[in-house]
Motif scaffolding. Structure first.
Motif, PDB file in Angstrom:
ATOM      1  N   LEU A 117       2.012  -5.987  -0.981  1.00 49.87           N
ATOM      2  CA  LEU A 117       1.417  -6.324   0.274  1.00 49.87           C
ATOM      3  C   LEU A 117       0.363  -7.480   0.047  1.00 49.87           C
ATOM      4  CD1 LEU A 117       0.951  -2.785   1.990  1.00 49.87           C
ATOM      5  CD2 LEU A 117       2.543  -4.610   2.415  1.00 49.87           C
TER       6      LEU A 117
ATOM      7  N   ALA B 177      -2.402  -7.133   6.537  1.00 52.23           N
ATOM      8  CA  ALA B 177      -2.315  -5.294   6.220  1.00 52.23           C
ATOM      9  C   ALA B 177      -1.556  -4.796   7.461  1.00 52.23           C
ATOM     10  CB  ALA B 177      -3.782  -5.017   5.928  1.00 52.23           C
TER      11      ALA B 177
ATOM     12  N   LYS C 267       3.927   3.078   5.628  1.00 51.74           N
ATOM     13  CA  LYS C 267       3.697   1.736   5.847  1.00 51.74           C
ATOM     14  C   LYS C 267       3.155   0.736   4.716  1.00 51.74           C
ATOM     15  CE  LYS C 267       2.610   1.597  10.843  1.00 51.74           C
ATOM     16  NZ  LYS C 267       1.611   1.107  12.030  1.00 51.74           N
ATOM     17  N   TYR C 268       2.329   1.503   3.976  1.00 49.93           N
ATOM     18  CA  TYR C 268       1.611   0.833   2.625  1.00 49.93           C
ATOM     19  C   TYR C 268       2.587   1.105   1.525  1.00 49.93           C
ATOM     20  CZ  TYR C 268      -2.283  -0.678   5.305  1.00 49.93           C
ATOM     21  OH  TYR C 268      -2.957  -1.396   6.263  1.00 49.93           O
TER      22      TYR C 268
ATOM     23  N   PHE D  83      -6.124  -0.459  -1.499  1.00 47.62           N
ATOM     24  CA  PHE D  83      -6.007  -1.683  -1.075  1.00 47.62           C
ATOM     25  C   PHE D  83      -7.127  -2.539  -0.725  1.00 47.62           C
ATOM     26  CE2 PHE D  83      -2.358   0.799  -0.362  1.00 47.62           C
ATOM     27  CZ  PHE D  83      -1.379  -0.009  -0.632  1.00 47.62           C
TER      28      PHE D  83
ATOM     29  N   VAL E 258      -4.331  -8.131   2.867  1.00 50.90           N
ATOM     30  CA  VAL E 258      -4.360  -7.602   1.697  1.00 50.90           C
ATOM     31  C   VAL E 258      -4.643  -8.505   0.486  1.00 50.90           C
ATOM     32  CG1 VAL E 258      -3.280  -5.898  -0.189  1.00 50.90           C
ATOM     33  CG2 VAL E 258      -2.908  -5.754   2.594  1.00 50.90           C
TER      34      VAL E 258
ATOM     35  N   GLU F 179      -4.289  -4.917  -4.488  1.00 47.74           N
ATOM     36  CA  GLU F 179      -3.668  -3.630  -4.466  1.00 47.74           C
ATOM     37  C   GLU F 179      -3.598  -3.015  -5.712  1.00 47.74           C
ATOM     38  OE1 GLU F 179       0.896  -3.257  -3.635  1.00 47.74           O
ATOM     39  OE2 GLU F 179       0.274  -5.178  -2.730  1.00 47.74           O
TER      40      GLU F 179
ATOM     41  N   ARG G  37      -1.964   0.427  -7.423  1.00 45.91           N
ATOM     42  CA  ARG G  37      -0.949   1.233  -7.135  1.00 45.91           C
ATOM     43  C   ARG G  37      -1.188   2.293  -8.611  1.00 45.91           C
ATOM     44  NH1 ARG G  37       2.323   0.973  -2.706  1.00 45.91           N
ATOM     45  NH2 ARG G  37       2.012  -1.251  -1.698  1.00 45.91           N
TER      46      ARG G  37
END
Length: 164
Positions: free
Chosen positions: A4, A9, A102-103, A124, A132, A135, A137
């Motif tokens: 993203l 966003a 969605k993310y 995020f 964005v 990010e 993860r």
């Protein structure tokens, strides 16, 4: 893997721990948003993450950033968790995991040989234009908040929202 960064966003509206609707786009043009997804209220890692964000809340506020936590837990669970730890930011109830999807953080997980769907701990950083800009993860809690704060400090000092 960045999915993203550099994109607008995905907007959403979710209830917070008090039942008030929180809409991401309401912060557009006003503040940075630190949007963090966590698996479950009152678990050791999630509690540590929330407490660390709480401890650093003044520094984030000073940089014109709002913190929003999101998990699949419901409003009642969030209220109990927030009250118990005195959290100064909203926890959002994504009970249908639509926002997590969605993310891209609703993932197949494994624990003790069992597979199940759940939230992959992720954060995020969203700038005031709604983009964005960073990010994280598969977050490990230790040191994560420092990394987020350092990135926010850098982009707010640059004034252009770009992460170098």
């Amino acid at each position: 893997m960045s999915m993203l960064e550099g994109l607008h966003a995905p907007d959403f509206t979710l209830p917070n721990e008090s039942g008030n609707a929180v809409t991401l786009s309401d912060y557009a043009g006003k503040k940075y948003v630190v949007l963090y997804f966590y698996p479950k209220d009152a678990t050791p890692g999630c509690t540590l993450e929330a407490q660390t964000f709480k401890e650093n809340h003044p520094e984030f506020s000073a940089l014109d950033a709002v913190i929003l936590g999101v998990s699949p837990d419901g409003q009642d669970s969030h209220l109990k968790f927030s009250d118990k730890h005195g959290l100064p930011f909203s926890l959002l109830a994504d009970t249908e995991h639509a926002v997590a999807e969605k993310y891209g953080v609703w993932k197949l997980k494994k624990s003790f040989g069992k597979e199940y769907m759940g939230v992959e701990r992720s954060t995020f950083l969203i700038d005031p234009t709604g983009t964005v800009i960073k990010e994280w993860r598969k977050v490990k809690v230790d040191g994560h908040i420092d990394d987020v704060h350092e990135t926010l400090l850098h982009v707010s000092n640059e004034g252009n929202g770009e992460v170098k």
